[in-house]
Scaffold this motif. Structure first.
Motif, short mmCIF file in Angstrom:
data_model
loop_
_atom_site.label_atom_id
_atom_site.label_comp_id
_atom_site.label_asym_id
_atom_site.label_seq_id
_atom_site.Cartn_x
_atom_site.Cartn_y
_atom_site.Cartn_z
N ASN A 251 0.32 -1.15 0.14
CA ASN A 251 -0.11 0.29 0.48
C ASN A 251 0.73 1.19 0.13
O ASN A 251 0.61 2.52 -0.61
CB ASN A 251 -1.30 -0.61 1.48
CG ASN A 251 -2.07 -0.71 1.03
OD1 ASN A 251 -2.88 -1.22 0.21
ND2 ASN A 251 -2.69 -1.50 2.70
N SER A 252 1.90 0.76 0.81
CA SER A 252 2.82 1.88 0.79
C SER A 252 3.52 2.66 -0.44
O SER A 252 3.44 3.85 -0.92
CB SER A 252 3.89 1.96 1.61
OG SER A 252 4.47 1.05 1.21
N VAL A 253 3.24 1.89 -1.66
CA VAL A 253 4.57 2.54 -2.92
C VAL A 253 3.05 2.49 -4.18
O VAL A 253 3.65 2.51 -5.17
CB VAL A 253 5.34 1.44 -3.15
CG1 VAL A 253 6.18 1.25 -1.92
CG2 VAL A 253 4.58 -0.09 -3.40
N LYS A 254 1.66 2.37 -3.47
CA LYS A 254 1.05 1.99 -4.87
C LYS A 254 0.75 3.38 -5.44
O LYS A 254 0.97 4.34 -4.59
CB LYS A 254 -0.04 2.03 -4.27
CG LYS A 254 -0.47 0.06 -4.19
CD LYS A 254 -2.24 -0.24 -3.74
CE LYS A 254 -2.49 -2.45 -2.85
NZ LYS A 254 -3.44 -2.34 -3.24
N GLY A 255 0.97 3.13 -6.87
CA GLY A 255 0.94 4.66 -7.03
C GLY A 255 2.59 5.30 -7.94
O GLY A 255 2.39 6.06 -8.49
N ARG A 256 3.27 5.06 -7.39
CA ARG A 256 4.32 5.67 -7.52
C ARG A 256 6.10 4.41 -8.19
O ARG A 256 6.48 4.69 -8.72
CB ARG A 256 5.04 6.24 -6.11
CG ARG A 256 4.13 6.98 -5.03
CD ARG A 256 4.82 7.24 -4.29
NE ARG A 256 5.51 6.53 -2.68
CZ ARG A 256 6.39 6.14 -2.25
NH1 ARG A 256 7.26 6.72 -2.64
NH2 ARG A 256 6.21 5.09 -1.14
N PHE A 257 5.08 2.95 -7.49
CA PHE A 257 6.59 2.24 -7.66
C PHE A 257 5.44 1.51 -9.00
O PHE A 257 4.44 1.31 -8.46
CB PHE A 257 6.91 1.37 -7.23
CG PHE A 257 7.96 2.03 -6.02
CD1 PHE A 257 7.85 3.29 -5.62
CD2 PHE A 257 8.21 1.28 -4.69
CE1 PHE A 257 8.71 3.82 -4.82
CE2 PHE A 257 9.09 1.93 -4.20
CZ PHE A 257 9.44 3.06 -3.70
N THR A 258 6.20 0.86 -9.81
CA THR A 258 6.14 -0.09 -10.48
C THR A 258 6.98 -1.35 -10.96
O THR A 258 8.03 -0.63 -11.70
CB THR A 258 5.75 0.82 -12.67
OG1 THR A 258 4.97 2.04 -12.37
CG2 THR A 258 5.18 -0.40 -13.57
N VAL A 259 6.16 -2.50 -10.90
CA VAL A 259 7.04 -3.87 -11.56
C VAL A 259 6.81 -4.33 -12.18
O VAL A 259 5.81 -3.97 -12.92
CB VAL A 259 7.21 -4.37 -10.24
CG1 VAL A 259 5.81 -5.23 -9.86
CG2 VAL A 259 7.99 -6.12 -10.31
N SER A 260 8.11 -4.54 -12.89
CA SER A 260 7.93 -5.33 -15.04
C SER A 260 8.80 -6.09 -14.98
O SER A 260 9.96 -6.74 -14.07
CB SER A 260 8.25 -4.06 -15.77
OG SER A 260 8.97 -3.60 -15.30
#
Length: 122
Positions: free
Chosen positions: A62-71
């Motif tokens: 939750n703390s990184v949703k919208g800021r981090f992207t994993v691919s």
């Protein structure tokens, strides 16, 4: 057993961005998910983001949703973590991992990289 090597850590000011990479070699086909975890001094290791090797499933803290992207790039056996809008509380050692499930329970994750430091200054 998979061999994982992270790169891309560093220092950045709050609001900045960093991109982490994790190259995997070895018997990675036995693992269903790749993930990123982090551990700050004095704190427990926590899950940040994970992605299934098929690429169809991603999970974020939750703390990184919208800021981090994993691919991932399966052809290169590489998983990435794009980190935007970084905050001082994101400061930690970041670890790449390979696991049997994408949930953040540490018991699912059997292969770990050595870690790369991310430092965010205010």
């Amino acid at each position: 057993q998979a061999h994982l090597v992270e790169s891309g850590g560093g220092s950045v000011q709050a609001g900045g961005s960093l991109s982490l990479s994790c190259g995997a070699s070895g018997y990675t086909y036995t693992r269903r998910c790749m993930g990123w975890f982090r551990q700050a001094p004095g704190k427990e290791r926590e899950g940040v983001a994970s992605i299934s090797t098929s690429g169809r499933t991603t999970i974020y803290a939750n703390s990184v949703k919208g800021r981090f992207t994993v691919s991932q790039d399966s052809a290169k056996n590489t998983v990435y973590l794009q980190m935007n809008s970084l905050k001082p509380e994101d400061t930690a050692m970041y670890y790449c991992a390979a696991g049997d499930a994408c949930a953040f329970d540490l018991g699912y994750w059997g292969d770990w990289g050595q870690g790369t430091q991310v430092t965010v200054s205010s």
